[in-house]
Design an enzyme around this catalytic site. Structure first.
Site, short mmCIF file in Angstrom:
data_model
loop_
_atom_site.label_atom_id
_atom_site.label_comp_id
_atom_site.label_asym_id
_atom_site.label_seq_id
_atom_site.Cartn_x
_atom_site.Cartn_y
_atom_site.Cartn_z
N CYS A 91 0.63 -1.17 0.09
CA CYS A 91 -0.12 0.15 0.04
C CYS A 91 0.94 1.12 -0.08
O CYS A 91 1.30 1.65 -1.08
CB CYS A 91 -0.91 -0.19 1.30
N HIS B 183 -3.25 -5.25 0.14
CA HIS B 183 -2.99 -5.89 1.46
C HIS B 183 -2.89 -7.38 1.56
O HIS B 183 -3.69 -7.84 1.94
CB HIS B 183 -3.50 -5.28 2.54
N GLU C 167 -1.15 -9.46 3.28
CA GLU C 167 -1.18 -10.01 4.82
C GLU C 167 -2.75 -10.29 5.39
O GLU C 167 -2.83 -11.21 6.30
CB GLU C 167 -0.42 -9.00 5.78
#
Length: 650
Positions: A427, A554, A556
């Protein structure tokens, strides 16, 4: 309708399933497990709730989760990470508490915005009903209107499956945030007390997580705080069935007996949740204490709940505990004082390192300390930050907002690019990598984001046109979005298995400036993936670098212990100098039409951490032959480009 049998079989053989009240086709009753906390906050209620979910899943039960946050915010989207840790983003774009990330990682489920209840959401719902006239003629009060709204929400969401299967779950785990006795929690404790009464004791199990401190002076485990917490809990109309005691060491038997005597809870229902070096041990800790038995007894699950089977989980924990070869990753951000601010990033790195068979060493580097101003004001902090960065095998810059520490992140990206250090930007991390590339390679020292310098002459990063300039909450580009690979032989495409596209979760207001995309690409920055329009950049790479990737999304948020994020796995592999092991090979067969055929062989097993393919072809750096049209750059900039490996001076 019964979810276990067909309607016809239910009507012909009613009551044949222990969890199914299928006389006359009635649907089954939901089983609730409520997790509350006492004494102090931050005891790990979310990890406890997640671990209980894992244990119940291992018993063959289908589980869903609800997190209750008693604050007045509508959601977690506008709350600083220093308040409650990171903001977790769900598939539907909702911004929620980090505990929902724990639920998804532990249980492998996909939750929605309704799985997170806040007082702000309930209050808005009640006021909307009042304005519509739903309460016409009555005085709207906390009891019954607010408490009824809470109960209705819980009972409705509890029946929604989150595991991809049809039919409602068997058990709904509810975590009540905060600490028992907090003023803002009172509407929820009242509602949950009413819920326990309405569904009956055989359908409601309360687990109270409390603290048993050890005074260093006497070295004795003290039970008085837990006794007071249980008393406060009962004063709110809730009585615990199980007490989970947090402590620094294993709870002593005489302490359990004392708690049982004064709290009126059987000794076998008092669990020891002592400190462990890895939270993956908690489900095994619960299983070793037979925590499933009192839960099964309270909820009357005999005949449906199987003996827990956690062999696969235990194997994963054993692998993690026996890793010795280290890989050091530097996470450069401005919220490094609070590790929970980057919780999903650290967990994704852990998943990837375990899958690759390496022991993760995580260094949190404060980005402001990398800046030259810190060198003048606090030289020791400056040296310490740069020492951590230079000692890392790989660099990761996570998402973030605001201009504090941005220049330090740009310096970190520059260091990684110029020194061939594996780099992953997420990001804002991707955006600062683009800014650094424009400054260093395009020789545009003024290049910046309009978020940090609105008047910049070279805006590499700009505000998205569909974003709101007046409202902050829920107005970003949020949730799952599709990214299409445009460079088929890029490292990121090969990490994702040469797929045509991937769906990843987003949370951003700014994007790479499309007007500068051509110049950046010609200078050697590859736009490996874009959105469905082909204009919005999703992944950037520097092809001449061993591993330099930036992602606007993202990754994750979708990483799981058994389903590692490809980009994180790539970073760990590259940091170990073994990127080949995780890349899907690209076999190029060029025909008269210059078609490229992509292969798919070598991968890393996400649990056992070894290659399951046989192709050991060495990776070769892919260097794109990008020519630069120098007439687009000023003469002064052109002179600076001579000798730069990213440019052809001719």
């Amino acid at each position: 309708l019964c979810v276990t049998h067909t309607v016809s079989s239910c009507l012909s053989r009613p009551g044949t399933h222990p969890l199914c009240l299928c006389v006359s086709g009635k649907r089954k009753k939901m089983k609730y497990v409520l997790v509350t906390g006492g004494v102090v906050s931050g005891l790990g209620k979310g990890i406890t709730a997640s671990s209980i979910g894992v244990l119940l899943q291992s018993c063959g039960l289908r589980v869903t989760c609800i997190k209750i946050d008693p604050y007045l915010n509508y959601d977690a989207g506008t709350i600083s990470p220093y308040e409650h840790g990171e903001v977790f983003v769900l598939e539907d774009g909702s911004e929620v508490d980090l505990d929902l990330g724990n639920y998804e990682r532990f249980l492998g489920c996909t939750l929605t915005r309704d799985n997170n209840i806040t007082l702000g959401k309930i209050q808005q719902q009640v006021m909307d009903r009042e304005r519509k006239g739903d309460y016409l003629g009555t005085t709207v009060q906390i009891v019954p209107h607010v408490t009824d709204a809470i109960k209705e929400w819980v009972e409705r969401v509890a029946m929604i499956p989150v595991d991809g299967k049809e039919g409602p779950p068997d058990v709904c785990i509810i975590e009540l945030g905060g600490t028992i006795g907090d003023n803002e929690s009172r509407p929820f404790t009242d509602a949950l007390s009413q819920l326990s009464y309405s569904v009956g004791p055989e359908n409601f199990c309360l687990i109270h997580v409390t603290l048993v401190p050890v005074l260093s002076v006497v070295g004795e485990q003290k039970t008085k705080p837990t006794q007071h917490s249980i008393r406060d809990l009962r004063g709110l109309g809730l009585s615990p069935d199980i007490i989970a005691c947090r402590s620094t060491k294993v709870l002593e038997e005489n302490v359990k007996e004392k708690l049982s005597r004064f709290c009126y809870v059987p000794v076998q229902n008092i669990l020891s949740l002592h400190d462990v070096h890895n939270i993956w041990h908690i489900p095994l800790l619960l299983k070793d204490q037979n925590a499933h038995e009192p839960i099964s007894k309270v909820l009357n699950l005999a005949g449906i709940a199987e003996e827990p089977s956690l062999e696969k989980w235990a194997s994963m924990v054993e692998i993690s505990d026996n890793l010795h070869v280290q890989v050091r990753i530097a996470v450069v951000g401005k919220y490094t004082d609070l590790s929970d601010a980057y919780l999903s990033v650290s967990k994704a790195l852990m998943h990837a390192s375990v899958a690759f068979g390496k022991k993760l060493v995580l260094d949190l580097v404060p980005s402001p300390d990398l800046e030259k101003t810190t060198m003048k004001e606090n030289s020791s902090a400056y040296k310490a930050a740069w020492m951590l960065l230079k000692g890392a095998d790989g660099v990761l810059i996570p998402g973030g907002y605001g201009n504090r520490g941005v220049e330090g992140k740009i310096l970190a990206a520059k260091y990684a690019r110029e020194n061939n250090i594996p780099f992953l930007g997420i990001c804002l991390g991707m955006q600062v990598a683009v800014i650094e590339f424009a400054r260093s390679v395009l020789c545009l020292p003024d290049a910046n984001s309009t978020e940090f310098k609105p008047e910049t002459n070279h805006p590499c990063i700009v505000f998205m046109p569909e974003g709101s300039t007046t409202h902050m909450g829920g107005t970003m580009r949020l949730g799952s979005r599709r990214a299409y690979f445009h460079v088929k032989d890029s490292i990121s495409a090969r990490l994702y298995g040469n797929k045509e596209f991937v769906d990843e979760r987003h949370r951003h207001r700014y994007e790479v400036n499309p007007d500068m995309a051509v110049c950046l690409e010609k200078a050697g920055l590859s736009f490996a993936a874009k959105d469905e329009t082909g204009k919005r950049i999703e992944i950037v790479e520097v092809p001449s670098h061993p591993f330099f990737i930036g992602a606007q999304f993202h990754p994750e948020f979708k990483s799981r212990p058994g389903k590692v994020s490809p980009l994180f796995l790539g970073l760990i592999a590259a940091a170990c100098g073994e990127l080949d092991a995780v890349l899907t090979p690209v076999s190029i067969q060029q025909d008269n039409n210059q078609h490229v055929v992509l292969g798919n062989e070598t991968r890393v097993d996400p649990i056992n951490g070894f290659c399951n393919g046989t192709n050991k072809t060495s990776q070769k750096s892919v260097r794109h032959n990008n020519d630069l049209y120098l007439h687009q750059i000023s003469k002064s900039s052109r002179r600076k480009l001579n000798g730069n490996p990213y440019f052809d001076s001719e």
